[in-house]
Design an enzyme around this catalytic site. Structure first.
Site, PDB file in Angstrom:
ATOM      1  N   HIS A   1      29.346 -98.047  73.601  1.00 56.26           N
ATOM      2  CA  HIS A   1      30.731 -98.434  72.906  1.00 56.26           C
ATOM      3  C   HIS A   1      29.575 -99.981  74.072  1.00 56.26           C
ATOM      4  O   HIS A   1      29.929-100.371  75.190  1.00 56.26           O
ATOM      5  CB  HIS A   1      31.868 -98.233  74.665  1.00 56.26           C
ATOM      6  CG  HIS A   1      32.775 -99.160  74.032  1.00 56.26           C
ATOM      7  ND1 HIS A   1      33.135 -99.327  75.688  1.00 56.26           N
ATOM      8  CD2 HIS A   1      33.655 -99.183  72.868  1.00 56.26           C
ATOM      9  CE1 HIS A   1      34.402-100.288  75.170  1.00 56.26           C
ATOM     10  NE2 HIS A   1      34.520-100.035  73.719  1.00 56.26           N
TER      11      HIS A   1
ATOM     12  N   HIS B   1      34.036-109.628  73.324  1.00 52.36           N
ATOM     13  CA  HIS B   1      34.819-108.434  73.717  1.00 52.36           C
ATOM     14  C   HIS B   1      36.624-109.608  73.688  1.00 52.36           C
ATOM     15  O   HIS B   1      37.471-109.448  72.952  1.00 52.36           O
ATOM     16  CB  HIS B   1      34.957-107.501  74.467  1.00 52.36           C
ATOM     17  CG  HIS B   1      36.380-106.148  74.403  1.00 52.36           C
ATOM     18  ND1 HIS B   1      37.156-106.739  75.498  1.00 52.36           N
ATOM     19  CD2 HIS B   1      36.597-105.462  73.883  1.00 52.36           C
ATOM     20  CE1 HIS B   1      38.099-106.514  75.208  1.00 52.36           C
ATOM     21  NE2 HIS B   1      37.965-105.418  74.160  1.00 52.36           N
TER      22      HIS B   1
END
Length: 168
Positions: free
Chosen positions: A19, A61
């Site tokens: 991730h 992100h």
């Protein structure tokens, strides 16, 4: 630890997805985290892409840069020449001081033949040509068979398929 399991329905073998790279071991969405995911033998690395003011596709992100770089600006307010000077590693640990926010093209060069990518198209309300530019990078780098696209913004996925129905 920054790794999750995904099932491969074709052969029912568990595949490991890192991730944001191996974000438990290196600063997320950096070359260091991608290299660590490779070292940990992950099958895939999930990463997040956004575009800078001048249209470069970079890994990030959050909409703003504060959490990972300390900058109070948003990604869509900065050209890549400004972004590449930011330190995206110090917040994670001293040994990562100076780690930059990489371009998607640099990540592809780093991971080719070692790990596949799950490219998440992020929505921040300011993207102009995120999907088209991301697909162009993937196609220009001849990486179409080594990645797939995801997004919480369904129209972005539809646009990927409009550009090239063979993309996953």
């Amino acid at each position: 630890i920054g790794l999750t399991n995904t099932m491969n329905s074709q052969n029912n073998k568990v595949k490991i997805t890192a991730h944001r790279g191996a974000s438990g071991y290196a600063p997320e969405n950096t070359l260091a985290s991608m290299k660590e995911a490779i070292n940990m033998k992950a099958d895939f690395a999930e990463l997040d892409v956004q575009e800078t003011l001048d249209g470069e596709i970079i890994l990030l992100h959050d909409d703003e840069l504060k959490r990972t770089t300390g900058s109070k600006k948003n990604i869509w307010e900065m050209n890549y020449d400004e972004v590449k000077t930011l330190d995206a590693g110090s917040w994670f640990g001293y040994k990562f001081k100076g780690e930059p926010l990489p371009k998607l093209s640099d990540v592809i060069d780093c991971v080719r033949g070692k790990i596949k990518l799950n490219i998440e198209l992020k929505s921040n309300g300011h993207e102009k040509e995120l999907v088209d530019r991301t697909v162009k990078v993937v196609k220009d780098k001849n990486f179409s068979n080594e990645c797939f696209f995801t997004s919480f913004d369904y129209p972005k996925i539809k646009r990927v398929k409009e550009i090239d129905p063979t993309l996953k």
